[in-house]
Write a protein that holds these residues in place. Structure first.
Motif, PDB file in Angstrom:
ATOM      1  N   GLU A  30       0.830  -1.209   0.000  1.00 57.32           N
ATOM      2  CA  GLU A  30       0.000   0.000   0.000  1.00 57.32           C
ATOM      3  C   GLU A  30       0.870   1.266   0.000  1.00 57.32           C
ATOM      4  O   GLU A  30       0.603   2.217  -0.747  1.00 57.32           O
ATOM      5  N   GLU A  33       2.385   1.665  -3.449  1.00 59.36           N
ATOM      6  CA  GLU A  33       1.384   2.123  -4.414  1.00 59.36           C
ATOM      7  C   GLU A  33       1.130   3.621  -4.265  1.00 59.36           C
ATOM      8  O   GLU A  33       0.958   4.329  -5.256  1.00 59.36           O
ATOM      9  N   GLU A  34       1.126   4.121  -3.026  1.00 60.69           N
ATOM     10  CA  GLU A  34       0.961   5.563  -2.811  1.00 60.69           C
ATOM     11  C   GLU A  34       2.143   6.331  -3.379  1.00 60.69           C
ATOM     12  O   GLU A  34       1.974   7.396  -3.969  1.00 60.69           O
ATOM     13  N   ARG A  35       3.345   5.796  -3.191  1.00 59.31           N
ATOM     14  CA  ARG A  35       4.532   6.460  -3.755  1.00 59.31           C
ATOM     15  C   ARG A  35       4.478   6.469  -5.273  1.00 59.31           C
ATOM     16  O   ARG A  35       4.875   7.439  -5.907  1.00 59.31           O
ATOM     17  N   ILE A  36       4.006   5.380  -5.873  1.00 56.01           N
ATOM     18  CA  ILE A  36       3.897   5.305  -7.327  1.00 56.01           C
ATOM     19  C   ILE A  36       2.949   6.375  -7.840  1.00 56.01           C
ATOM     20  O   ILE A  36       3.211   7.026  -8.848  1.00 56.01           O
ATOM     21  N   GLU A  37       1.848   6.571  -7.135  1.00 50.68           N
ATOM     22  CA  GLU A  37       0.873   7.580  -7.548  1.00 50.68           C
ATOM     23  C   GLU A  37       1.483   8.979  -7.542  1.00 50.68           C
ATOM     24  O   GLU A  37       1.108   9.826  -8.336  1.00 50.68           O
ATOM     25  N   ASP A  38       2.431   9.229  -6.630  1.00 44.85           N
ATOM     26  CA  ASP A  38       3.059  10.539  -6.512  1.00 44.85           C
ATOM     27  C   ASP A  38       4.263  10.717  -7.433  1.00 44.85           C
ATOM     28  O   ASP A  38       4.833  11.798  -7.506  1.00 44.85           O
ATOM     29  N   THR A  39       4.669   9.661  -8.123  1.00 50.07           N
ATOM     30  CA  THR A  39       5.846   9.710  -8.979  1.00 50.07           C
ATOM     31  C   THR A  39       5.506  10.364 -10.317  1.00 50.07           C
ATOM     32  O   THR A  39       4.499  10.054 -10.933  1.00 50.07           O
ATOM     33  N   GLU A  40       6.371  11.281 -10.717  1.00 53.02           N
ATOM     34  CA  GLU A  40       6.178  11.916 -12.019  1.00 53.02           C
ATOM     35  C   GLU A  40       6.774  11.014 -13.096  1.00 53.02           C
ATOM     36  O   GLU A  40       7.935  10.646 -13.031  1.00 53.02           O
ATOM     37  N   THR A  41       5.975  10.694 -14.078  1.00 54.94           N
ATOM     38  CA  THR A  41       6.438   9.862 -15.182  1.00 54.94           C
ATOM     39  C   THR A  41       6.912  10.761 -16.318  1.00 54.94           C
ATOM     40  O   THR A  41       6.624  11.961 -16.336  1.00 54.94           O
ATOM     41  N   SER A  44       3.848  12.293 -17.905  1.00 53.55           N
ATOM     42  CA  SER A  44       3.255  13.442 -17.206  1.00 53.55           C
ATOM     43  C   SER A  44       4.167  14.667 -17.298  1.00 53.55           C
ATOM     44  O   SER A  44       3.698  15.789 -17.421  1.00 53.55           O
TER      45      SER A  44
END
Length: 96
Positions: A30, A33-41, A44
């Motif tokens: 979990e 997954e939160e860190r992934i959501e905050d990662t700039e690709t 983006s």
């Protein structure tokens, strides 16, 4: 009462330990997954700034022009970028 607690009460320590480990791993997943959501690709970043390849080519073209003065540039270095910006401000390499 949780399944883990019940396993301890029943004396099934191995099962209780396994259930505790599963709970720990679920918490780690979990958090990741939160860190992934905050990662700039790259996608983006490009949406906000334009094509990265064009930035890359622009900076390499600039360093190529300054090559005689600055032989080992890095596009990711803020110092190296400041060299380019300073040269641009001075009008270095401008042909009229």
């Amino acid at each position: 009462m949780t399944t883990e607690t019940q396993a301890y009460l029943d004396g099934n320590i191995e099962l209780a330990d396994a259930l505790a480990r599963i709970a720990d791993l679920e918490a780690e997943v979990e958090a990741l997954e939160e860190r992934i959501e905050d990662t700039e690709t790259l996608e983006s970043w490009e949406k906000n700034n334009g094509p990265a390849k064009e930035y890359y080519e622009f900076f390499h073209d600039c360093f190529e022009r300054l090559g005689a003065h600055y032989p080992c540039p890095s596009v990711t270095s803020d110092y190296d970028k400041s060299i380019i910006f300073a040269a641009i401000e001075r009008g270095e390499g401008v042909t009229e």
